[in-house]
Design a protein around this motif. Structure first.
Motif, PDB file in Angstrom:
ATOM      1  N   ILE A 109       0.841  -1.207   0.000  1.00 32.81           N
ATOM      2  CA  ILE A 109       0.000   0.000   0.000  1.00 32.81           C
ATOM      3  C   ILE A 109       0.870   1.250   0.000  1.00 32.81           C
ATOM      4  CG2 ILE A 109      -1.686   1.326   1.342  1.00 32.81           C
ATOM      5  CD1 ILE A 109      -2.761  -1.398   2.354  1.00 32.81           C
ATOM      6  N   PHE A 110       1.875   1.269   0.866  1.00 32.31           N
ATOM      7  CA  PHE A 110       2.778   2.420   0.913  1.00 32.31           C
ATOM      8  C   PHE A 110       3.491   2.619  -0.425  1.00 32.31           C
ATOM      9  CE2 PHE A 110       3.013   1.988   5.712  1.00 32.31           C
ATOM     10  CZ  PHE A 110       2.422   3.220   5.963  1.00 32.31           C
ATOM     11  N   GLU A 111       3.992   1.540  -1.001  1.00 29.20           N
ATOM     12  CA  GLU A 111       4.752   1.648  -2.252  1.00 29.20           C
ATOM     13  C   GLU A 111       3.887   2.163  -3.392  1.00 29.20           C
ATOM     14  OE1 GLU A 111       6.398  -2.240  -2.673  1.00 29.20           O
ATOM     15  OE2 GLU A 111       8.092  -1.831  -1.329  1.00 29.20           O
ATOM     16  N   GLU A 112       2.661   1.646  -3.469  1.00 30.34           N
ATOM     17  CA  GLU A 112       1.754   2.123  -4.523  1.00 30.34           C
ATOM     18  C   GLU A 112       1.436   3.597  -4.329  1.00 30.34           C
ATOM     19  OE1 GLU A 112      -2.644   1.116  -6.477  1.00 30.34           O
ATOM     20  OE2 GLU A 112      -1.900  -0.063  -4.782  1.00 30.34           O
ATOM     21  N   GLY A 113       1.153   3.985  -3.093  1.00 31.70           N
ATOM     22  CA  GLY A 113       0.834   5.379  -2.813  1.00 31.70           C
ATOM     23  C   GLY A 113       1.995   6.312  -3.081  1.00 31.70           C
ATOM     24  N   GLN A 120       1.985  11.736   1.536  1.00 29.02           N
ATOM     25  CA  GLN A 120       2.908  12.756   1.996  1.00 29.02           C
ATOM     26  C   GLN A 120       4.232  12.099   2.397  1.00 29.02           C
ATOM     27  OE1 GLN A 120       0.658  14.482   5.186  1.00 29.02           O
ATOM     28  NE2 GLN A 120      -0.577  15.759   3.826  1.00 29.02           N
ATOM     29  N   LYS A 121       5.270  12.901   2.491  1.00 28.24           N
ATOM     30  CA  LYS A 121       6.595  12.386   2.822  1.00 28.24           C
ATOM     31  C   LYS A 121       6.620  11.687   4.179  1.00 28.24           C
ATOM     32  CE  LYS A 121       8.994  13.938  -0.769  1.00 28.24           C
ATOM     33  NZ  LYS A 121       9.686  13.023  -1.716  1.00 28.24           N
ATOM     34  N   ILE A 122       5.746  12.118   5.110  1.00 33.13           N
ATOM     35  CA  ILE A 122       5.728  11.529   6.440  1.00 33.13           C
ATOM     36  C   ILE A 122       5.449  10.033   6.397  1.00 33.13           C
ATOM     37  CG2 ILE A 122       3.294  12.005   6.860  1.00 33.13           C
ATOM     38  CD1 ILE A 122       6.094  12.385   9.450  1.00 33.13           C
ATOM     39  N   SER A 123       4.752   9.582   5.353  1.00 31.89           N
ATOM     40  CA  SER A 123       4.423   8.161   5.226  1.00 31.89           C
ATOM     41  C   SER A 123       5.670   7.309   5.039  1.00 31.89           C
ATOM     42  CB  SER A 123       3.472   7.942   4.044  1.00 31.89           C
ATOM     43  OG  SER A 123       2.241   8.598   4.253  1.00 31.89           O
ATOM     44  N   ILE A 124       6.753   7.918   4.589  1.00 29.22           N
ATOM     45  CA  ILE A 124       7.986   7.170   4.335  1.00 29.22           C
ATOM     46  C   ILE A 124       8.528   6.559   5.629  1.00 29.22           C
ATOM     47  CG2 ILE A 124      10.411   7.448   3.636  1.00 29.22           C
ATOM     48  CD1 ILE A 124       9.465   9.429   1.515  1.00 29.22           C
ATOM     49  N   ILE A 125       8.305   7.219   6.757  1.00 28.97           N
ATOM     50  CA  ILE A 125       8.798   6.709   8.032  1.00 28.97           C
ATOM     51  C   ILE A 125       8.135   5.369   8.355  1.00 28.97           C
ATOM     52  CG2 ILE A 125       8.938   7.122  10.514  1.00 28.97           C
ATOM     53  CD1 ILE A 125       9.155  10.089   9.924  1.00 28.97           C
ATOM     54  N   ASP A 126       6.812   5.294   8.206  1.00 28.91           N
ATOM     55  CA  ASP A 126       6.109   4.042   8.473  1.00 28.91           C
ATOM     56  C   ASP A 126       6.419   2.987   7.414  1.00 28.91           C
ATOM     57  OD1 ASP A 126       4.680   4.624  10.907  1.00 28.91           O
ATOM     58  OD2 ASP A 126       3.461   6.010   9.738  1.00 28.91           O
ATOM     59  N   LEU A 141      17.003   1.354   5.896  1.00 28.38           N
ATOM     60  CA  LEU A 141      17.957   2.400   6.257  1.00 28.38           C
ATOM     61  C   LEU A 141      18.108   3.415   5.130  1.00 28.38           C
ATOM     62  CD1 LEU A 141      20.018   3.469   8.285  1.00 28.38           C
ATOM     63  CD2 LEU A 141      21.719   1.951   7.259  1.00 28.38           C
ATOM     64  N   ASP A 142      18.236   2.936   3.889  1.00 30.12           N
ATOM     65  CA  ASP A 142      18.376   3.847   2.743  1.00 30.12           C
ATOM     66  C   ASP A 142      17.142   4.728   2.597  1.00 30.12           C
ATOM     67  OD1 ASP A 142      20.844   2.804   2.173  1.00 30.12           O
ATOM     68  OD2 ASP A 142      20.133   1.423   0.623  1.00 30.12           O
ATOM     69  N   THR A 143      15.960   4.155   2.837  1.00 32.19           N
ATOM     70  CA  THR A 143      14.705   4.910   2.731  1.00 32.19           C
ATOM     71  C   THR A 143      14.662   6.032   3.757  1.00 32.19           C
ATOM     72  OG1 THR A 143      13.541   2.933   1.928  1.00 32.19           O
ATOM     73  CG2 THR A 143      12.190   4.711   2.825  1.00 32.19           C
ATOM     74  N   LEU A 144      15.071   5.731   4.981  1.00 31.54           N
ATOM     75  CA  LEU A 144      15.067   6.745   6.033  1.00 31.54           C
ATOM     76  C   LEU A 144      16.108   7.831   5.772  1.00 31.54           C
ATOM     77  CD1 LEU A 144      14.594   4.443   9.136  1.00 31.54           C
ATOM     78  CD2 LEU A 144      12.984   6.167   8.335  1.00 31.54           C
ATOM     79  N   LYS A 145      17.240   7.446   5.248  1.00 34.19           N
ATOM     80  CA  LYS A 145      18.284   8.432   4.967  1.00 34.19           C
ATOM     81  C   LYS A 145      17.824   9.472   3.951  1.00 34.19           C
ATOM     82  CE  LYS A 145      22.491   5.797   6.021  1.00 34.19           C
ATOM     83  NZ  LYS A 145      23.688   5.124   5.436  1.00 34.19           N
ATOM     84  N   LYS A 146      16.934   9.066   3.036  1.00 28.53           N
ATOM     85  CA  LYS A 146      16.463   9.988   1.999  1.00 28.53           C
ATOM     86  C   LYS A 146      15.622  11.125   2.570  1.00 28.53           C
ATOM     87  CE  LYS A 146      16.490   6.516  -1.702  1.00 28.53           C
ATOM     88  NZ  LYS A 146      15.667   5.660  -2.589  1.00 28.53           N
ATOM     89  N   VAL A 147      15.018  10.894   3.726  1.00 28.90           N
ATOM     90  CA  VAL A 147      14.164  11.939   4.329  1.00 28.90           C
ATOM     91  C   VAL A 147      14.772  12.475   5.623  1.00 28.90           C
ATOM     92  CG1 VAL A 147      12.035  11.103   3.275  1.00 28.90           C
ATOM     93  CG2 VAL A 147      12.757  10.178   5.491  1.00 28.90           C
ATOM     94  N   LYS A 148      16.032  12.207   5.838  1.00 25.50           N
ATOM     95  CA  LYS A 148      16.695  12.596   7.084  1.00 25.50           C
ATOM     96  C   LYS A 148      16.555  14.086   7.359  1.00 25.50           C
ATOM     97  CE  LYS A 148      21.254  12.632   9.297  1.00 25.50           C
ATOM     98  NZ  LYS A 148      22.668  12.193   9.187  1.00 25.50           N
ATOM     99  N   PHE A 151      12.933  15.137   8.629  1.00 28.95           N
ATOM    100  CA  PHE A 151      12.320  14.643   9.858  1.00 28.95           C
ATOM    101  C   PHE A 151      13.310  14.414  10.991  1.00 28.95           C
ATOM    102  CE2 PHE A 151       9.573  12.914   6.374  1.00 28.95           C
ATOM    103  CZ  PHE A 151       8.507  13.780   6.600  1.00 28.95           C
ATOM    104  N   LEU A 152      14.417  15.117  10.959  1.00 24.64           N
ATOM    105  CA  LEU A 152      15.433  14.916  11.987  1.00 24.64           C
ATOM    106  C   LEU A 152      14.941  15.291  13.378  1.00 24.64           C
ATOM    107  CD1 LEU A 152      18.259  13.824  12.149  1.00 24.64           C
ATOM    108  CD2 LEU A 152      19.160  16.133  11.862  1.00 24.64           C
ATOM    109  N   GLU A 153      13.887  16.111  13.437  1.00 26.99           N
ATOM    110  CA  GLU A 153      13.344  16.525  14.738  1.00 26.99           C
ATOM    111  C   GLU A 153      12.119  15.709  15.133  1.00 26.99           C
ATOM    112  OE1 GLU A 153      14.965  18.625  16.707  1.00 26.99           O
ATOM    113  OE2 GLU A 153      16.472  18.654  15.108  1.00 26.99           O
ATOM    114  N   LYS A 154      11.804  14.657  14.392  1.00 25.62           N
ATOM    115  CA  LYS A 154      10.644  13.828  14.722  1.00 25.62           C
ATOM    116  C   LYS A 154      11.084  12.582  15.481  1.00 25.62           C
ATOM    117  CE  LYS A 154       6.926  13.128  12.513  1.00 25.62           C
ATOM    118  NZ  LYS A 154       6.023  13.881  13.406  1.00 25.62           N
ATOM    119  N   PHE A 155      10.324  12.256  16.520  1.00 32.10           N
ATOM    120  CA  PHE A 155      10.630  11.085  17.339  1.00 32.10           C
ATOM    121  C   PHE A 155      10.642   9.814  16.502  1.00 32.10           C
ATOM    122  CE2 PHE A 155       9.009   7.354  19.549  1.00 32.10           C
ATOM    123  CZ  PHE A 155       9.949   7.216  20.567  1.00 32.10           C
TER     124      PHE A 155
END
Length: 316
Positions: A109-113, A120-126, A141-148, A151-155
């Protein structure tokens, strides 16, 4: 919120056809955790005969809050039939599948969306968390690095990337991000536990103990923290303290096989063979998945009853 709820409720009592009032009121009910009221209000809206993807989203969220995840998915699907581009519904539908431990479906679902630019970009974290749960650590890890930088200030970002580094055995990197997560959410027991676990894996037992106590200060019944604390004490040859921690963990969670296994192993190493055997057999009864458990049980039986003739069939 209370004043807003009262106002929207009055509007609907005067005119039940003021559609935005249903949307806003149902969303407010979810915000304050009154999921049953949200569910009932959304159903009342549906009876009026109007179609609204936002109402279906709120209905799904109410079912989600009530932990009725299959019902949540059904509501989200109806909402997507009305508006397939609603990013909140797509994201929340994936979250519902995550709660059902169907990370493969959630990933799809995430990949299709994301591929169709409907999220939104926030969905990348989940999405990265799903990859993590599926064991695809490098891609996570690579996916998270792309949005570092976003969202560096997000828990959630710091906690998730910290856990990925932990699974990869990069404990110092993990601690760096988990410490940042702790700064953002200082009352989150799990982040202290995760920091402690990484210190433990890095053989820094005193630091691990410190973080275990901090997590227990937040939740006195955090049985996993007691178990980790016991393992720390065991590695420091503090046998009595370790035993008490394992006992505390088991008293809180009587089917937690990890503590039965750890306590049983501790007993075996310290000459208490019968006690160790009983604990290990209990761990196996609770479907302990550790590969060495059968060997330890077999060895304990041999040592306890003293005879190859009696116990040869138990050895693997």
């Amino acid at each position: 919120y209370k004043k807003a709820i009262n106002t929207y409720s009055q509007i609907i009592s005067i005119n039940k056809n003021v559609l935005p009032a249903y949307v806003n009121l149902s969303e407010l009910y979810n915000k304050v955790g009154e999921y049953e009221k949200c569910r009932d209000l959304c159903k009342a809206f549906n009876l009026i005969g109007y179609k609204s993807d936002k109402i279906q989203c709120n209905l799904g969220n109410a079912h989600y809050g009530l932990k009725n995840f299959d019902n949540a998915i059904n509501a989200y699907n109806i909402g997507l039939n009305i508006n397939f581009k609603n990013p909140s519904i797509i994201h929340n539908k994936a979250l519902a599948y995550m709660e059902l431990k169907n990370f493969k479906k959630a990933c799809e679902i995430f990949e299709e969306g994301l591929n169709n630019e409907l999220l939104q970009k926030i969905s990348i974290i989940d999405y990265a968390f799903c990859l993590y749960e599926l064991g695809n650590l490098e891609k996570s890890l690579d996916t998270l690095k792309k949005v570092k930088n976003l969202f560096l200030e997000k828990f959630e970002f710091n906690n998730n990337i910290g856990n990925v580094y932990s699974r990869l055995g990069k404990y110092e990197n993990a601690i760096q991000y988990l410490e940042k997560a702790k700064e953002i959410s200082p009352q989150n027991k799990s982040v202290y536990f995760n920091i402690g676990l990484n210190h433990f894996n890095n053989l820094m037992f005193d630091q691990a103990i410190e973080n275990c106590f901090k997590s227990i200060d937040i939740d006195k019944d955090f049985y996993e923290a007691y178990d980790l604390l016991g393992s720390c004490y065991q590695n420091k040859d503090m046998v009595r303290e370790a035993a008490l921690c394992f006992e505390k963990s088991i008293s809180i969670k009587p089917d937690f096989y990890t503590s039965f296994f750890n306590y049983g192993s501790l007993c075996l190493k310290n000459g208490k063979v019968q006690e160790g055997l009983s604990l290990l057999e209990k761990a196996k009864e609770f479907n302990c998945s550790y590969p060495e458990i059968d060997y330890l049980i077999s060895t304990a039986k041999f040592n306890n009853f003293g005879g190859i003739e009696k116990n040869l069939d138990n050895f693997v």
